[in-house]
Design an enzyme around this catalytic site. Structure first.
Site, short mmCIF file in Angstrom:
data_model
loop_
_atom_site.label_atom_id
_atom_site.label_comp_id
_atom_site.label_asym_id
_atom_site.label_seq_id
_atom_site.Cartn_x
_atom_site.Cartn_y
_atom_site.Cartn_z
CG HIS A 34 -2.11 3.73 3.48
ND1 HIS A 34 -3.47 3.46 3.49
CD2 HIS A 34 -1.52 2.52 3.30
CE1 HIS A 34 -3.67 2.17 3.32
NE2 HIS A 34 -2.50 1.58 3.21
CB SER A 55 -0.93 0.00 1.21
OG SER A 55 -1.77 -1.13 1.21
#
Length: 296
Positions: free
Chosen positions: A247, A200
């Site tokens: 993230h 991610s």
């Protein structure tokens, strides 16, 4: 009335790439003036040219071979502009199959963890114990079927077009710089015994760079911004147990690196692009060293 309405709509429709009719674009070749998408854009002294005009000659008296096709960021145009994206997806899937075959012992050995006792392993484990490889290997591990499916779909949708626009070397540099930045921020902020894994961080970096590229090409940014906002909402949903640090770290690194990729001055393009990657990696190293000093 229906025909008149349709004609008005067609008159105001966005042009599509003459080589890829399914892709809308606001950029035209400076020589033939045909609409071209990011995959077809070849950087020229002024604006962009299409591959056919480049192959036909530079327009300055040079031989056709004197002007090699280049992407928006200055990379080489290749026959398969999504090759690295396919390879990255293949590596992620292969590692996931190993996880399923070997079990938690394999995952615990290579996931990102600061400093803790890990199941199935002897003694204290983690980056603080000198296992720096975890910052990289955790980028290719996933926690379940849903985790890897969503990540690989995101990598394909965002990574493929971005690879075509940047070129292979720059795309690969962006991917790993973003992923390592996400790992470093997770290591710095998260609890030392909190495991983290997944692609991610790197994918959020691709999101950030895509937004920068679309802004550079004057594309409609609403779709990518909406998708990014939705992903950030999920990121900060505590019930989903998502590593928001990875993230955010990947996103910031992707925006910074992506900006350098598409806005670097032509005469110093490679220096600015790879110099920015080096600066971001130096910051990653600094964060890792700071956190290691705190834990040891």
């Amino acid at each position: 009335m229906e025909q008149a309405a349709g004609s008005t709509q067609d008159a105001h429709s966005v042009p599509v790439c003459y080589r890829h009719p399914d892709r809308e674009t606001g950029v035209r070749c400076t020589r033939c003036e045909r609409p071209i998408c990011p995959e077809c854009m070849v950087s020229a002294s002024v604006g962009f040219q299409c591959p056919e005009c480049v192959r036909g000659g530079s327009g300055t008296g040079h031989a056709p071979g004197a002007s090699r096709p280049r992407t928006v960021a200055g990379g080489t145009v290749t026959a398969d502009p999504r090759l690295l994206t396919k390879i990255l997806i293949g590596i992620n899937l292969a590692v996931f199959l190993v996880q399923l075959s070997v079990g938690d012992r394999f995952t615990n050995r290579f996931e990102l963890i600061g400093q803790a006792y890990a199941p199935f392993l002897d003694g204290v484990q983690g980056v603080a114990e000198g296992q720096y490889y975890r910052l990289l290997t955790s980028m290719f591990l996933h926690g379940g079927y849903a985790h890897i499916v969503f990540n690989m779909l995101g990598l394909w949708w965002v990574g493929g077009p971005l690879e075509a626009a940047l070129g292979r070397a720059r795309y690969l540099a962006l991917y790993f710089v973003s992923g390592l930045a996400g790992s470093a921020l997770t290591y710095l902020i998260a609890a030392p015994n909190q495991p983290s894994l997944g692609a991610s961080g790197a994918i959020f970096g691709l999101f950030g760079a895509t937004a920068v590229l679309m802004r550079r090409l004057n594309y409609d940014m609403r779709p990518v911004l909406a998708l990014l906002v939705i992903n950030l909402i999920f990121t900060f949903n505590s019930s989903l147990n998502i590593s928001w640090e990875a993230h955010i770290g990947g996103l910031v690194a992707g925006v910074v690196t992506g900006y350098a990729m598409v806005h670097a001055p032509r005469e110093r393009r490679s220096l600015v692009q790879y110099g920015t990657c080096a600066v971001v990696l130096a910051l990653v190293l600094a964060l890792v060293l700071v956190r290691t000093a705190q834990l040891t």
